[in-house]
Design an enzyme around this catalytic site. Structure first.
Site, PDB file in Angstrom:
ATOM      1  CE  LYS A  76     -15.332  50.209 -70.108  1.00 16.36           C
ATOM      2  NZ  LYS A  76     -15.325  49.460 -71.389  1.00 16.36           N
ATOM      3  CB  SER A 151     -15.792  45.532 -70.475  1.00 16.31           C
ATOM      4  OG  SER A 151     -15.477  46.555 -71.412  1.00 16.31           O
ATOM      5  CB  SER A 175     -16.946  46.543 -74.270  1.00 15.33           C
ATOM      6  OG  SER A 175     -16.449  45.331 -73.794  1.00 15.33           O
TER       7      SER A 175
HETATM    8  N1  GLN Z   1     -16.183  40.716 -74.296  1.00 14.97           N
HETATM    9  C1  GLN Z   1     -15.022  40.986 -75.098  1.00 14.97           C
HETATM   10  C2  GLN Z   1     -13.773  40.654 -74.322  1.00 14.97           C
HETATM   11  O1  GLN Z   1     -13.890  40.197 -73.212  1.00 14.97           O
HETATM   12  C3  GLN Z   1     -15.021  42.407 -75.563  1.00 14.97           C
HETATM   13  C4  GLN Z   1     -14.576  43.318 -74.509  1.00 14.97           C
HETATM   14  C5  GLN Z   1     -14.491  44.731 -74.996  1.00 14.97           C
HETATM   15  O2  GLN Z   1     -15.038  45.074 -76.034  1.00 14.97           O
HETATM   16  N2  GLN Z   1     -13.760  45.532 -74.253  1.00 14.97           N
HETATM   17  O3  GLN Z   1     -12.685  40.829 -74.800  1.00 14.97           O
END
Ligand code: GLN
Length: 483
Positions: A76, A151, A175
């Protein structure tokens, strides 16, 4: 070869049926032809990957190989990797070549694994669909009209499309698990503190946790064996005796008590997701488990709590991007203040700015007690709910996401709808608990459904066992999207 397990690849490399240079070359070729359909990678650097592969082949020849030696993994783009462009999905870091390796990258390198490329992601890991990436959205390999989740959408897509045998992700509120569910793969967010956050670009430090994404539970266990470990450069990294996450995979499930939180089995879950989750639970019952209803009374508050705390931490963490030390700087400005303002105005996207504004607001004098402190108190209650629930069951299950993957653009103008994608995942994040998603079938439009498994602290080996036993009886994790 592209659908092979990590164990199979490891054996083929050890028996010299294939070299790491050949294997890496095959995946690079596949990325070249297929990635244009998906946009899963931000950076691919064949020379750097193949140089690592040559070194891995030498390790194997010298008899110094470990299980992941010579196997390519997608990383990532939130993990700093020396000499690699590391963007975190942002314009702000669009010119940042990292001078050092993150703790996680170091561990993969020490194991002799190959970095096959840096994967696309929501900007600074803020999003549930990969649509906030400065590098454009990622597409879901099961249906390119759909989002892959976020994400860690690039990593989930790369594994689902078989562009990499495994990938890293990070999870702050869902995410790893939500994109794993939407792309039909497996992913685990370990107990907070097990995987080093050193060199993992910070979003909300008290929640951020790295973890593996792969086809199967067994693959996740092999990757966790490399990723977990104390790192003194991360002040919240835990010092624990190392464990072998493969050790319990074959334990039978007879007598397992699965808790089903009544707050998660409500109308919020769409019928197609419910059908696949119910079928998976039925399978578990056939395998000797029993299910009991449990309650997490404060879990419904986890989205509002998360969206106070995560932006608060983000507003502080992202203050480092000021155009002075690294990354993007506005081209013209009148003085220092103007440089800060223009750099941040032009360098950040809309979702990141929204979070910085919310975070600054909830931390400001006069609102701190009303929002931030209040959210911290509810966070504690959410964690207590799990502690109470584990007095009645061994493990908790439910849906990972309320719906299957939605269409690109369907929620991008409605942040609240987007935030609700994490309705089932954020409570475990707030509690710091390990949790994972495994594929359990398909819903509407033939898009994948994930089962969410939440374990008690440090029970990763048991969770992987529970997932592995299901994967011995089913083949959802082996299904590949049509090319
Ligand atoms: N969708 C969540 C956010 O936008 C979680 C994102 C994540 O876990 N990095 O904060």
């Amino acid at each position: 070869m592209f659908n092979a397990s990590l164990k199979q690849l490891s054996t083929q490399l050890a028996e010299k049926k294939i070299s790491s240079v050949e294997l890496t070359g095959e995946f690079l070729k596949r990325i070249k032809t297929q990635n244009p359909n998906y946009n899963a990678f931000i950076t691919v650097n064949a020379d750097m990957s193949l140089a690592q592969a040559e070194a891995a082949d030498e390790m194997i020849a010298a008899g110094n190989a470990s299980p992941l030696t010579g196997i390519p993994f997608a990383q990532k783009d939130i993990f700093c990797a020396k000499g690699w462009l590391t963007t975190c999905g942002s314009k702000m870091l669009s010119n940042f070549i990292s001078p050092y390796d993150a703790g996680v990258i170091e561990r993969f390198n020490q194991a002799g694994a190959i970095n096959i490329g840096k994967t696309n992601m929501d900007e600074f890991a803020m999003g549930s669909s990969n649509e906030t990436s400065f590098y454009g959205p990622v597409r879901n390999p099961w249906d390119v009209a759909a989002v892959p989740g976020g994400s860690s959408g690039g990593s989930a897509c790369a594994v689902a499309a078989r562009l990499a045998p495994g990938a890293t992700g990070t999870d702050t509120g869902g995410s790893i698990r939500q994109p794993a569910a939407l792309c039909g793969i497996s992913g685990i967010k370990p107990t907070y503190g097990l995987v080093s956050r050193y060199g993992m670009i910070a979003f909300a430090s008290s929640l951020d946790q790295g973890g593996p994404m792969a086809k199967s539970s067994e693959d996740l266990a092999m990757m966790l064996n490399v990723m977990v470990g104390h790192d003194q450069r991360d002040s919240t990294s835990l010092k624990r005796e190392s464990e072998d996450y493969l050790r319990d995979l074959d334990q039978p499930l007879a007598g397992l008590c699965i808790g089903l939180p009544k707050e998660y089995f409500t109308k919020g879950m769409s019928p197609d997701v419910e059908k696949a989750v119910e079928a998976a639970l039925e399978k578990y019952r056939k395998m000797g488990a029993k299910t009991v209803e449990v309650s997490l009374p404060n879990a419904p508050l986890s989205i509002p709590v998360y969206y106070v705390l995560a932006p608060a931490e983000a507003s502080s963490n992202l203050s480092r991007f000021d155009g002075v030390r690294y990354g993007y700087r506005a081209k013209s400005y009148s003085d220092l203040d103007d440089m800060y303002r223009k750099t941040r105005a032009k360098g950040f996207g809309a979702e990141v700015k929204r979070r910085i504004l919310i975070g600054t607001y909830v931390l400001s004098h006069g609102y701190y007690d009303a929002y931030y402190i209040q959210a911290q108190k509810i966070r504690r209650l959410i964690a207590q709910d799990f502690i109470d629930a584990y007095k009645q069951c061994d493990i908790i299950m439910g849906p990972t996401a309320p719906t299957v993957a939605f269409d690109l653009g369907a929620k991008s103008s409605d942040p609240i709808q987007m935030y609700l994608s994490d309705i089932y995942t954020s409570a475990a994040s707030l509690a710091g608990l390990p949790s994972m998603s495994i594929p359990v079938g398909f819903g509407e439009k033939n898009r994948p459904v994930g089962l969410h498994i939440i374990g008690n602290y440090f029970t990763e080996a048991h969770m992987l066992n529970v997932a592995h036993q299901y994967q011995q009886e089913t083949d959802w994790h082996l299904r590949m999207p049509a090319e």
